[in-house]
Design a protein around this motif. Structure first.
Motif, PDB file in Angstrom:
ATOM      1  N   ARG A  45      19.011  -8.483  28.621  1.00  0.00           N
ATOM      2  CA  ARG A  45      18.232  -7.455  27.912  1.00  0.00           C
ATOM      3  C   ARG A  45      19.105  -6.281  27.464  1.00  0.00           C
ATOM      4  N   CYS A  46      20.309  -6.160  28.034  1.00  0.00           N
ATOM      5  CA  CYS A  46      21.165  -5.002  27.721  1.00  0.00           C
ATOM      6  C   CYS A  46      21.579  -5.045  26.247  1.00  0.00           C
ATOM      7  N   MET A  47      21.485  -3.895  25.603  1.00  0.00           N
ATOM      8  CA  MET A  47      21.754  -3.829  24.157  1.00  0.00           C
ATOM      9  C   MET A  47      23.197  -3.431  23.855  1.00  0.00           C
ATOM     10  N   ASP A  48      24.020  -3.211  24.886  1.00  0.00           N
ATOM     11  CA  ASP A  48      25.403  -2.760  24.689  1.00  0.00           C
ATOM     12  C   ASP A  48      25.419  -1.579  23.710  1.00  0.00           C
ATOM     13  N   CYS A  49      24.706  -0.537  24.085  1.00  0.00           N
ATOM     14  CA  CYS A  49      24.511   0.602  23.168  1.00  0.00           C
ATOM     15  C   CYS A  49      25.834   1.217  22.739  1.00  0.00           C
ATOM     16  N   GLY A  50      25.867   1.739  21.515  1.00  0.00           N
ATOM     17  CA  GLY A  50      27.060   2.434  21.024  1.00  0.00           C
ATOM     18  C   GLY A  50      27.411   3.593  21.947  1.00  0.00           C
ATOM     19  N   VAL A  51      26.407   4.341  22.368  1.00  0.00           N
ATOM     20  CA  VAL A  51      26.590   5.386  23.386  1.00  0.00           C
ATOM     21  C   VAL A  51      25.782   4.947  24.611  1.00  0.00           C
ATOM     22  N   PRO A  52      26.450   4.325  25.587  1.00  0.00           N
ATOM     23  CA  PRO A  52      25.695   3.814  26.743  1.00  0.00           C
ATOM     24  C   PRO A  52      25.398   4.946  27.740  1.00  0.00           C
ATOM     25  N   TYR A  53      24.259   5.572  27.583  1.00  0.00           N
ATOM     26  CA  TYR A  53      23.915   6.701  28.466  1.00  0.00           C
ATOM     27  C   TYR A  53      23.861   6.269  29.928  1.00  0.00           C
ATOM     28  N   GLN A  65      30.656   0.537  34.696  1.00  0.00           N
ATOM     29  CA  GLN A  65      30.698   0.048  33.313  1.00  0.00           C
ATOM     30  C   GLN A  65      29.557  -0.951  33.105  1.00  0.00           C
ATOM     31  N   ILE A  66      28.370  -0.410  33.077  1.00  0.00           N
ATOM     32  CA  ILE A  66      27.145  -1.211  33.168  1.00  0.00           C
ATOM     33  C   ILE A  66      27.011  -2.244  32.037  1.00  0.00           C
ATOM     34  N   PRO A  67      27.206  -1.848  30.767  1.00  0.00           N
ATOM     35  CA  PRO A  67      27.047  -2.879  29.726  1.00  0.00           C
ATOM     36  C   PRO A  67      28.042  -4.021  29.899  1.00  0.00           C
ATOM     37  N   ASP A  68      29.234  -3.705  30.400  1.00  0.00           N
ATOM     38  CA  ASP A  68      30.250  -4.758  30.558  1.00  0.00           C
ATOM     39  C   ASP A  68      29.824  -5.760  31.624  1.00  0.00           C
ATOM     40  N   TRP A  69      29.379  -5.251  32.786  1.00  0.00           N
ATOM     41  CA  TRP A  69      29.009  -6.256  33.805  1.00  0.00           C
ATOM     42  C   TRP A  69      27.668  -6.914  33.527  1.00  0.00           C
ATOM     43  N   ASN A  70      26.818  -6.265  32.747  1.00  0.00           N
ATOM     44  CA  ASN A  70      25.606  -6.977  32.301  1.00  0.00           C
ATOM     45  C   ASN A  70      26.010  -8.208  31.489  1.00  0.00           C
ATOM     46  N   ASP A  71      26.991  -8.013  30.612  1.00  0.00           N
ATOM     47  CA  ASP A  71      27.431  -9.128  29.770  1.00  0.00           C
ATOM     48  C   ASP A  71      28.076 -10.231  30.616  1.00  0.00           C
ATOM     49  N   CYS A 107      18.904   4.834  30.684  1.00  0.00           N
ATOM     50  CA  CYS A 107      19.005   3.657  29.803  1.00  0.00           C
ATOM     51  C   CYS A 107      18.175   3.880  28.533  1.00  0.00           C
ATOM     52  N   THR A 108      18.718   3.470  27.415  1.00  0.00           N
ATOM     53  CA  THR A 108      18.011   3.652  26.139  1.00  0.00           C
ATOM     54  C   THR A 108      16.648   2.970  26.174  1.00  0.00           C
ATOM     55  N   LEU A 109      16.570   1.819  26.849  1.00  0.00           N
ATOM     56  CA  LEU A 109      15.290   1.110  26.900  1.00  0.00           C
ATOM     57  C   LEU A 109      14.250   1.845  27.752  1.00  0.00           C
ATOM     58  N   ASN A 110      14.680   2.881  28.492  1.00  0.00           N
ATOM     59  CA  ASN A 110      13.703   3.673  29.244  1.00  0.00           C
ATOM     60  C   ASN A 110      12.851   4.520  28.301  1.00  0.00           C
ATOM     61  N   PRO A 115      13.504   0.092  31.167  1.00  0.00           N
ATOM     62  CA  PRO A 115      14.963   0.070  31.255  1.00  0.00           C
ATOM     63  C   PRO A 115      15.485  -1.272  31.746  1.00  0.00           C
ATOM     64  N   VAL A 116      16.737  -1.546  31.442  1.00  0.00           N
ATOM     65  CA  VAL A 116      17.402  -2.720  32.012  1.00  0.00           C
ATOM     66  C   VAL A 116      17.350  -2.583  33.546  1.00  0.00           C
ATOM     67  N   ALA A 117      17.153  -3.666  34.249  1.00  0.00           N
ATOM     68  CA  ALA A 117      17.016  -3.646  35.725  1.00  0.00           C
ATOM     69  C   ALA A 117      18.413  -3.509  36.356  1.00  0.00           C
ATOM     70  N   ILE A 118      19.066  -2.376  36.085  1.00  0.00           N
ATOM     71  CA  ILE A 118      20.488  -2.204  36.426  1.00  0.00           C
ATOM     72  C   ILE A 118      20.724  -2.307  37.934  1.00  0.00           C
ATOM     73  N   LYS A 119      19.852  -1.645  38.702  1.00  0.00           N
ATOM     74  CA  LYS A 119      20.057  -1.620  40.157  1.00  0.00           C
ATOM     75  C   LYS A 119      19.913  -3.030  40.750  1.00  0.00           C
TER      76      LYS A 119
HETATM   77  S1  SF4 Z   1      22.008  -0.680  30.299  1.00  0.00           S
HETATM   78 FE1  SF4 Z   1      20.587   0.359  28.833  1.00  0.00          FE
HETATM   79  S2  SF4 Z   1      21.701   2.209  28.103  1.00  0.00           S
HETATM   80 FE2  SF4 Z   1      23.212   0.852  29.128  1.00  0.00          FE
HETATM   81  S3  SF4 Z   1      24.120  -0.269  27.408  1.00  0.00           S
HETATM   82 FE3  SF4 Z   1      22.457  -1.569  28.266  1.00  0.00          FE
HETATM   83  S4  SF4 Z   1      20.608  -1.020  27.086  1.00  0.00           S
HETATM   84 FE4  SF4 Z   1      22.140   0.564  26.638  1.00  0.00          FE
END
Ligand code: SF4
Ligand SMILES: Cc1cc2nc3c(=O)[nH]c(=O)nc-3n(C[C@H](O)[C@H](O)[C@H](O)COP(=O)(O)OP(=O)(O)OC[C@H]3O[C@@H](n4cnc5c(N)ncnc54)[C@H](O)[C@@H]3O)c2cc1C
Length: 484
Positions: A45-53, A65-71, A107-110, A115-119
């Motif tokens: 679901r991570c969008m690899d945002c240009g500015v990953p807040y 480095q959340i978008p990187d390990w999501n990928d 997270c932008t999706l918030n 939001p991405v289920a980062i935790k």
């Molecule tokens: S975790 Fe959320 S804010 Fe971070 S890059 Fe992915 S979609 Fe964007």
């Protein structure tokens, strides 16, 4: 990035819990792990945002480095994911369990409340890495011949010790308690984080050459002066565990305690230790069959609630002086910052009665024992509203209104006037040092974690420990490869 259209196709899912009626029967963790496949879908679901807040200053204090390990998870590369995660965070299995996850708020999706289920993904990466044997000692290739003492083995001390050991220094950790971990072990209950997770990290660090001396309180059993004479640098990570004084009249009644002795006792009980800790002396406290009142609205109060339910309390009421927050926040006003909104912890969801905008006036009792807590409603400025007094039945009360700084310990006494401290307008005291060099006013003495920044979060303690280790390495070697 994950799947390009993942955020459009896949719903947010997080780990499920055992039902409250089952989980209050034990002290173990109660989160039901997700399948690898589902974790991968969540990472997609991570969008690899240009500015990953999520990973910026408002999101993650250690800049995971959340978008990187999501990928990497989406690509089923768990080894790559843990390597990446470890590059910014020494202990993702701790933060994956107990961090309040400001990254998900940011997270932008918030913006869409999904939001991405980062935790969840972070915990899955850490747990999987252990399962697959990817977490091994990483001893330094060469020794520097420099010696560093770390006082305190909470997350700040542990993170600093691991970084310094990997930089090639001989590291000795001194801990007042019987086992390492600080508040991770003796504050945070097992149902939020089981303690074998600390033991296996300590084993890893021992494999990297870090030596632990437990049951040694610096300033009491061993003078600070001995350490500053024998080591090239001394890092104090002693925490900020002095409970704030609530100033509520207790009339000398029994049955009223600060939260910490209660939580420490239960953690020691679960750990098979003698419940009495020298630092937190109190008679044995047990909430079984009792009416319990917890004064305070934060994490510590919530941990008392969950512990009391597991001990068999009849009823648990939690008092919060703050007004009840709104159900939802106005995203456009607060995102990507942490929002004030109604949040219910898993412990509160186990059946706590929550009273908001209520002040505790005094404890009342009979024959020297607590029978009730006298309260009143307060207005927006926290001033009592006349005629609103009421009494809540209580056999046991815990005060959990925060922490005011380091203990008035042998360490502080020995360091004395030479150690510069600062106090804020709420009376919180901390040791003065910048977040660049972590140096105190005493030569060779550095500080990091809650003792420097005030009672905070595990993730901030890890960040401070890592940064202080870098500052020490730079000072001792003239250059450093440790990350900021
Ligand atoms: S975790 Fe959320 S804010 Fe971070 S890059 Fe992915 S979609 Fe964007
Ligand atoms: C009940 C409770 C629940 C919490 N829950 C959460 C949570 O869910 N998520 C989260 O992110 N944060 C949580 N926190 C906050 C978090 O635990 C702290 O911010 C974090 O542990 C601070 O780490 P630290 O290393 O600076 O200090 P600590 O963890 O306090 O460790 C300090 C260590 O130093 C030792 N020490 C002190 N003086 C000496 C001395 N003179 N000689 C030897 N040893 C000494 C102490 O025994 C202790 O082991 C919670 C805090 C509490 C109290």
């Amino acid at each position: 990035m994950g799947k390009v259209t993942g955020f459009l196709e896949i719903d947010r899912q997080t780990q499920k819990y055992q039902p409250a009626s089952d989980r209050i029967r034990h002290f173990r963790e109660f989160v039901l792990p997700m399948s690898d496949e589902e974790v991968g879908r969540q990472a997609a679901r991570c969008m690899d945002c240009g500015v990953p807040y999520c990973h910026g200053p408002t999101g993650c204090p250690v800049h995971n480095q959340i978008p990187d390990w999501n990928d990497l998870v989406y690509s089923d590369d768990w080894e790559g994911a843990i390597r990446n995660l470890h590059s910014t965070n020494n202990f993702p299995e701790f933060t994956g369990r107990i961090c309040p996850a400001p990254c998900e708020e940011a997270c932008t999706l918030n913006l869409e409340d999904t939001p991405v289920a980062i935790k969840t993904i972070e915990q899955a990466i850490a747990d999987k890495a252990y399962k697959l044997g990817f977490v091994r000692p990483q001893p330094a290739k060469t020794a520097t011949g420099r010696r560093v003492a770390v006082i305190g083995s909470g997350p700040a001390g542990l993170a600093a010790a691991q970084q310094l050991g990997r930089a090639g220094h001989e590291v000795h950790v001194f801990e007042r308690e019987t086992r390492p971990g600080g508040l991770l072990r003796y504050g945070i209950p097992d149902f939020k984080m089981e303690k074998h997770l600390i033991d296996r990290r300590v084993e890893q660090m021992q494999g990297e050459g870090v030596t632990f001396f437990c049951g040694v309180e610096i300033g009491k059993n061993k003078p600070l002066a001995e350490l500053t004479a024998q080591y090239d640098a001394v890092l104090y990570c002693g925490g900020a565990e002095r409970p704030r004084d609530a100033g509520i009249p207790t009339h000398g009644l029994s049955g009223i305690y600060d939260a910490m002795p209660y939580l420490v006792q239960q953690n020691r009980r679960v750990g098979g230790e003698n419940v009495q800790s020298t630092a937190w002396a109190a008679p044995e406290i047990w909430a079984g069959a009792k009416h319990v009142v917890v004064v305070g609205g934060g994490d510590t109060a919530s941990d008392c609630v969950g512990t009391a339910f597991r001990q068999g309390a009849v009823k648990v009421t939690q008092l919060d002086i703050r007004p009840q927050p709104p159900k939802t926040e106005n995203k456009l006003e607060v995102w990507p910052y942490w929002a004030t909104k109604m949040r219910t912890s898993s412990s509160q969801a186990e059946g706590a009665i929550r009273e908001f905008q209520v002040a505790t006036l005094e404890f009342v009792g009979e024959d020297g024992h607590l029978t009730g807590v006298k309260c009143c409603e307060v207005d927006e400025r926290r001033k009592p509203v006349p005629g609103t007094e009421f009494v809540i039945k209580a056999d046991l009360a815990f005060i959990a209104i925060g922490f005011a700084g380091p203990f008035d310990s042998g360490f502080m006494a020995e360091a004395g006037q030479a150690l510069e401290t600062r106090a804020d307008n709420r009376g919180n005291v901390s040791i003065k040092a910048s977040d660049r060099d972590y140096r105190t006013s005493i030569d060779k003495l550095y500080v990091a974690g809650d003792v420097r920044r005030g009672q905070s979060l595990v993730v901030w303690a890890i960040r401070e420990g890592r940064q202080a280790a870098r500052a020490i390495d730079l000072e001792l070697m003239g250059a450093t490869t440790l990350p900021l």
